[in-house]
Write a protein that holds these residues in place. Sequence first.
Motif, mmCIF file in Angstrom:
data_model
loop_
_atom_site.group_PDB
_atom_site.id
_atom_site.type_symbol
_atom_site.label_atom_id
_atom_site.label_comp_id
_atom_site.label_asym_id
_atom_site.label_seq_id
_atom_site.Cartn_x
_atom_site.Cartn_y
_atom_site.Cartn_z
ATOM 1 N N THR A 159 10.682 -31.290 54.774
ATOM 2 C CA THR A 159 9.982 -32.160 55.724
ATOM 3 C C THR A 159 10.181 -33.613 55.344
ATOM 4 O OG1 THR A 159 8.309 -30.490 56.235
ATOM 5 C CG2 THR A 159 7.700 -32.780 56.630
ATOM 6 N N VAL A 160 10.341 -34.451 56.327
ATOM 7 C CA VAL A 160 10.505 -35.885 56.089
ATOM 8 C C VAL A 160 9.647 -36.656 57.076
ATOM 9 C CG1 VAL A 160 12.508 -36.084 57.647
ATOM 10 C CG2 VAL A 160 12.227 -37.721 55.772
ATOM 11 N N THR A 161 9.153 -37.801 56.641
ATOM 12 C CA THR A 161 8.334 -38.663 57.496
ATOM 13 C C THR A 161 8.970 -40.049 57.588
ATOM 14 O OG1 THR A 161 6.299 -37.475 56.949
ATOM 15 C CG2 THR A 161 6.066 -39.691 57.845
ATOM 16 N N LEU A 162 9.173 -40.495 58.799
ATOM 17 C CA LEU A 162 9.724 -41.820 59.058
ATOM 18 C C LEU A 162 8.595 -42.744 59.514
ATOM 19 C CD1 LEU A 162 12.959 -40.827 61.039
ATOM 20 C CD2 LEU A 162 12.540 -40.830 58.569
ATOM 21 N N MET A 206 16.769 -42.909 54.964
ATOM 22 C CA MET A 206 16.005 -41.825 54.340
ATOM 23 C C MET A 206 16.927 -40.618 54.230
ATOM 24 S SD MET A 206 12.709 -42.542 53.775
ATOM 25 C CE MET A 206 11.685 -41.085 54.039
ATOM 26 N N SER A 207 16.627 -39.778 53.249
ATOM 27 C CA SER A 207 17.375 -38.529 53.159
ATOM 28 C C SER A 207 16.395 -37.387 52.913
ATOM 29 C CB SER A 207 18.423 -38.599 52.049
ATOM 30 O OG SER A 207 17.798 -38.756 50.797
ATOM 31 N N VAL A 208 16.821 -36.204 53.312
ATOM 32 C CA VAL A 208 15.975 -35.020 53.177
ATOM 33 C C VAL A 208 16.868 -33.807 52.960
ATOM 34 C CG1 VAL A 208 15.935 -34.598 55.683
ATOM 35 C CG2 VAL A 208 14.062 -33.726 54.255
ATOM 36 N N GLU A 257 6.313 -31.962 69.376
ATOM 37 C CA GLU A 257 7.402 -31.348 70.135
ATOM 38 C C GLU A 257 8.185 -30.476 69.159
ATOM 39 O OE1 GLU A 257 8.454 -31.338 73.276
ATOM 40 O OE2 GLU A 257 7.023 -32.773 74.104
ATOM 41 N N ASN A 258 7.828 -29.209 69.143
ATOM 42 C CA ASN A 258 8.495 -28.258 68.255
ATOM 43 C C ASN A 258 8.396 -28.742 66.800
ATOM 44 O OD1 ASN A 258 9.337 -26.592 70.476
ATOM 45 N ND2 ASN A 258 10.879 -28.156 70.925
ATOM 46 N N ARG A 259 9.517 -29.047 66.163
ATOM 47 C CA ARG A 259 9.494 -29.442 64.748
ATOM 48 C C ARG A 259 9.126 -30.910 64.547
ATOM 49 N NH1 ARG A 259 13.960 -29.876 62.654
ATOM 50 N NH2 ARG A 259 15.307 -29.786 64.484
ATOM 51 N N LYS A 282 7.147 -37.168 61.869
ATOM 52 C CA LYS A 282 7.363 -36.127 60.877
ATOM 53 C C LYS A 282 8.315 -35.094 61.442
ATOM 54 C CE LYS A 282 4.285 -32.839 59.605
ATOM 55 N NZ LYS A 282 3.119 -32.221 58.934
ATOM 56 N N ILE A 283 9.348 -34.807 60.659
ATOM 57 C CA ILE A 283 10.310 -33.770 61.039
ATOM 58 C C ILE A 283 10.147 -32.632 60.044
ATOM 59 C CG2 ILE A 283 12.717 -33.222 61.507
ATOM 60 C CD1 ILE A 283 13.244 -36.243 61.802
ATOM 61 N N SER A 284 9.772 -31.479 60.551
ATOM 62 C CA SER A 284 9.581 -30.303 59.699
ATOM 63 C C SER A 284 10.821 -29.418 59.758
ATOM 64 C CB SER A 284 8.371 -29.503 60.183
ATOM 65 O OG SER A 284 7.225 -30.308 60.226
ATOM 66 N N ASP A 285 11.026 -28.662 58.676
ATOM 67 C CA ASP A 285 12.157 -27.731 58.645
ATOM 68 C C ASP A 285 13.452 -28.441 59.081
ATOM 69 O OD1 ASP A 285 13.091 -24.718 60.482
ATOM 70 O OD2 ASP A 285 13.628 -25.366 58.453
#
Lengths: 116, 113
Positions: free
Chosen positions: A18-21, A11-13, A61-63, A78-81
Motif C-alpha cells: 500500500t502507498v499513500t500520495l 514515490m515507490s512501492v 474506487e476499488n483499490r 491511498k493505493i492498496s494492493d
Amino acid sequence: AQTVTQSQPEMSVQEAETVTLSCTYDTSESDYYLFWYKQPPSRQMILVIRQEAYKQQNATENRFSVNFQKAAKSFSLKISDSQLGDAAMYFCAYRSFEGGSEKLVFGKGTKLTVNP
Amino acid sequence: EPEVTQTPSHQVTQMGQEVILRCVPISNHLYFYWYRQILGQKVEFLVSFYNNEISEKSEIFDDQFSVERPDGSNFTLKIRSTKLEDSAMYFCASSDTGLYGYTFGSGTRLTVV
C-alpha cells in the motif's frame, strides 16, 4: 487563487503493498471538488477518483481511496494492493470556481514506481 | 465508453508557423477546455469554452492563441505563430456539467523546431 501542492515528487512501492500520495490545497471556497488523475507513460490523463467537499465520507474506487481532511485542506490518495500497472504520474487537482468560471488547478505531480 | 479524440497525436512544426490542434469532445458535453503540459511540468489551464464563447482564459492564452467550435462537433486550438516555448503536450477535455471531473483526450504532442 487556489493552489495545489504535492510534496512528494517521487514515490515507490512494492507490488501488492500500500502507498499513500499526499496533496494539500489552499482555498477560501467552502464547496468544491477534488480529483486525482493518473498519467501513465502514454501521457493520457485518466480520472482515478473524485471527492465532493460537502461529503464527509471519503471516496473509494476499488483499490483507490482518499483521506479527505477538509479542515487541514488535505486530500491524500491511498493505493492498496499496488499493481505494476499503477506505475504512473499522479496529479491532484482542485476544481476552482473563482470569478464565476471553473477550471482545474493541478499540482506538480508524484511519480509512482511499482517494484515487482 | 465515450472518448475525447485528439488529432494529430504528434505534430512537428517550424517556429513561426501556424498550427491547429483538433479535438472531438464527447457529444453531449457542453464545457470544453484546453490544457497544456510542458515536458516534466504540471498541467496548466489554457482556456475554457461554453455556449460558443470563451468562459475564461489564462495568462498563457495570449493573442497568438484562439479556439473555435466550427461545426458543433470539433473544437480546435490554433496557435498563430509558434514559438519554441510552445512545445508541449496539449490536452483537450470536455465535461457535461463541469462538476464531476473532465474527460481528457490522449493529447497532442507539439514540437516546435
